[in-house]
Write an enzyme that holds these catalytic residues in place. Structure first.
Site, PDB file in Angstrom:
ATOM      1  N   HIS A 267       0.683  -1.709   0.143  1.00 42.28           N
ATOM      2  CA  HIS A 267       0.132   0.179   0.462  1.00 42.28           C
ATOM      3  C   HIS A 267       1.086   1.438  -0.256  1.00 42.28           C
ATOM      4  CE1 HIS A 267      -3.783   2.691   1.194  1.00 42.28           C
ATOM      5  NE2 HIS A 267      -2.363   3.678   1.408  1.00 42.28           N
ATOM      6  N   GLU A 268       1.699   1.107   0.898  1.00 44.56           N
ATOM      7  CA  GLU A 268       2.970   1.959   0.918  1.00 44.56           C
ATOM      8  C   GLU A 268       3.203   2.326   0.170  1.00 44.56           C
ATOM      9  OE1 GLU A 268       1.733   4.540   2.954  1.00 44.56           O
ATOM     10  OE2 GLU A 268       0.635   2.765   4.078  1.00 44.56           O
ATOM     11  N   HIS A 271       1.669   3.935  -2.779  1.00 41.39           N
ATOM     12  CA  HIS A 271       1.979   5.770  -2.678  1.00 41.39           C
ATOM     13  C   HIS A 271       3.539   6.539  -2.964  1.00 41.39           C
ATOM     14  CE1 HIS A 271      -1.652   6.747  -0.501  1.00 41.39           C
ATOM     15  NE2 HIS A 271      -1.416   6.406   0.879  1.00 41.39           N
ATOM     16  N   GLU A 297      -4.510   7.737  -2.735  1.00 42.91           N
ATOM     17  CA  GLU A 297      -5.072   7.040  -2.420  1.00 42.91           C
ATOM     18  C   GLU A 297      -5.311   5.673  -3.277  1.00 42.91           C
ATOM     19  OE1 GLU A 297      -4.290   6.213   0.537  1.00 42.91           O
ATOM     20  OE2 GLU A 297      -5.828   4.506   1.130  1.00 42.91           O
TER      21      GLU A 297
HETATM   22 CO    CO Z   1      -3.018   5.286   2.006  1.00 38.61          CO
END
Ligand code: CO
Length: 502
Positions: A267-268, A271, A297
């Site tokens: 997830h990170e 980003h 996001e």
């Molecule tokens: Co996030």
């Protein structure tokens, strides 16, 4: 040099400094979450307040406003291909917002946010809302004042939303959620019934060093540049862009379940890849900045869920995982594993929620913070309101506030209006998936082969390199050919989960 060029250079210089100050503030924030000793909070609060004051002074200065207006008078208007116009448009937005806020308020919000963070950590540990309440009250009060200063046409909440997602409004979000929440509730019930008996067929311990190795192999494969970033361990994972060549991502590891840290890192890294591929030559201007939290996001959720929780992804990665943890995983069956990591179950903690129930968690927060900012809900009534709504949406009684209204970091940082960007991110991610699959039909075969370059390129070219050239919704429209809507998300979830669970 022409007078126009000269004025533009002056503005570039002013905002380059502002960008540096903001990046220093982010670095301090990163430090606060990772390494700062507990007693450092008072000094950190003052450092934060000072930086916020300096940024405010610089952005809202008379000179900045004058330069922007003089240039606006001569620049070709409303042409997103014109670099100077785009910078001026976004600088004017920044200037207008800052100018409306009194320096004292900016400083105070910044200071209180650091102090509230520490109070929230304690309150959450003890599951005692009263420890957080005084600072929470103060943040709600200051945020309502902020909304009033910024101005709004319908809801004061709009003024706060706009900071994170330019152009978003409570009215539009209400409409969006009203189309999303009912089908999600139905789908939750259906899939929950089907996946109820599903047990995790793997158990630890999974040594942290092995988990780190595995996570790193995965994020480098999908395109995260480890020479321009680093991974640290925290309680509440996040990622932050310090500047070109320096992107920090964080996660937490669970020795009993390697998937927790793994999906967190994925997830990170989503980003991080966005941050790393913003155009460096425009650093210090809006063209070198990410466009919104919703679009940010979409990048993280795309890699974490749409790619990371797919069968194709694990047909490539499960053998790698088995190589790293031979003892614990050797018997694991691919199909069963994919069902386990996609299990749908109403649960208390947002960050651990599955793809189907996740947006119900967000809807709850959206309702509460909107009511707080509109003055319809008092801070002391939040636990009660939370628990009643939770029962309504997810059918569960909240046993304690640490599993309810104290679980998230956002409100302690004064970030009201942030939560809805998570749902916007999911909506955009599903739209991106739809468009990408149309353009690259063999995408699943590629993922199964561990070939991620075409996806990386698509995201870079359609999303990352544009910085703030377009508004968030225009960027998504350009990239996917469609106006943002929740239909692709509902369609994606219904198809995926009916395939998985019948
Ligand atoms: Co996030």
């Amino acid at each position: 040099m022409s007078p126009t060029k000269n004025k533009f250079e002056q503005l570039c210089h002013i905002f380059k400094e502002v960008t540096h100050l903001r990046s220093v503030r982010r670095l301090l924030n990163w430090d606060q979450e990772t390494y700062m000793p507990q007693k450092g909070q008072t000094n950190r609060a003052e450092q934060n307040a000072t930086l916020s004051r300096l940024i405010h002074k610089q952005v809202a200065s008379k000179k900045t406003g004058q330069l922007i207006e003089e240039l606006f008078a001569v620049v070709e208007p409303k042409n997103p291909d014109n670099d100077m116009y785009v910078c001026l448009r976004q600088w004017r937005r920044d200037f207008n917002r800052q100018k409306k806020l009194p320096t004292k308020l900016v400083e105070e919000l910044s200071r209180q946010a650091v102090l509230a963070h520490e109070a929230w950590v304690k309150a959450r540990e003890r599951s005692d809302f009263s420890v957080f309440l005084p600072l929470f009250k103060s943040l709600v009060h200051l945020s309502r004042q902020k909304a009033k200063c910024l101005g709004f046409s319908k809801s004061p909440y709009d003024a706060l939303l706009d900071e994170y997602e330019q152009g978003a409004t409570a009215y539009e979000l209400d409409k969006l959620f009203s189309r999303l929440v009912p089908p999600l509730k139905t789908l939750t019930q259906k899939v929950f019934d089907k996946s109820r008996g599903l047990a995790k067929e793997f158990s630890g311990p999974f040594p942290i060093s092995g988990q780190k190795t595995m996570a790193q192999i995965a994020i480098v494969k999908i395109g995260f540049d480890m020479t321009a970033g680093r991974i640290d361990t925290v309680v509440h994972p996040f990622s932050t862009k310090i500047g070109p060549g320096d992107c920090r991502i964080t996660t937490r590891w669970n020795i009993q379940d390697f998937t927790e840290g793994f999906f967190g890192i994925l997830h990170e890294a989503g980003h991080g890849i966005y941050s790393q591929n913003l155009p460096t030559k425009w650093y210090g201007t809006p063209l070198g900045e990410s466009v919104s939290l919703g679009v940010h996001e979409s990048q993280s959720r795309f890699w974490e869920n749409i790619v990371g929780r797919s069968r194709a992804f694990w047909s490539h990665f499960l053998p790698i995982a088995k190589g790293i943890f031979p003892g614990s995983l050797c018997m694991l069956d691919l199909d069963k594993f994919v069902r386990v990591i996609n299990k749908v179950e109403p649960s208390y903690i947002r960050v651990e929620a599955d793809e189907v129930t996740y947006n119900l968690h967000i809807y709850l927060r959206f309702v509460i913070e909107k009511e707080l900012i509109e003055g319809k809900l008092q801070p002391e009534d939040v636990p009660d309101r939370w628990n009643r709504l939770f029962k309504e949406l997810l059918g569960l009684e909240v046993p304690k506030d640490s599993m309810g209204c104290l679980q998230d970091v956002h409100w302690s940082g004064g970030s009201f209006g942030y939560f809805p960007t998570y749902t916007l991110g999911n909506i955009y991610a599903a739209m991106i998936r739809e468009a990408l699959t149309k353009e690259i039909p063999e995408i699943e075969t590629m993922i199964s082969a561990g070939e991620f370059q075409p996806i990386f390129n698509w995201l870079r070219d359609k999303i990352h390199i544009h910085g703030q050239r377009f508004s968030p919704t225009d960027l998504i429209r350009h990239a996917t050919g469609k106006k943002p809507s929740s239909e692709p998300l509902i369609h994606y979830l219904e198809t995926k989960f009916s395939q998985l669970f019948g």
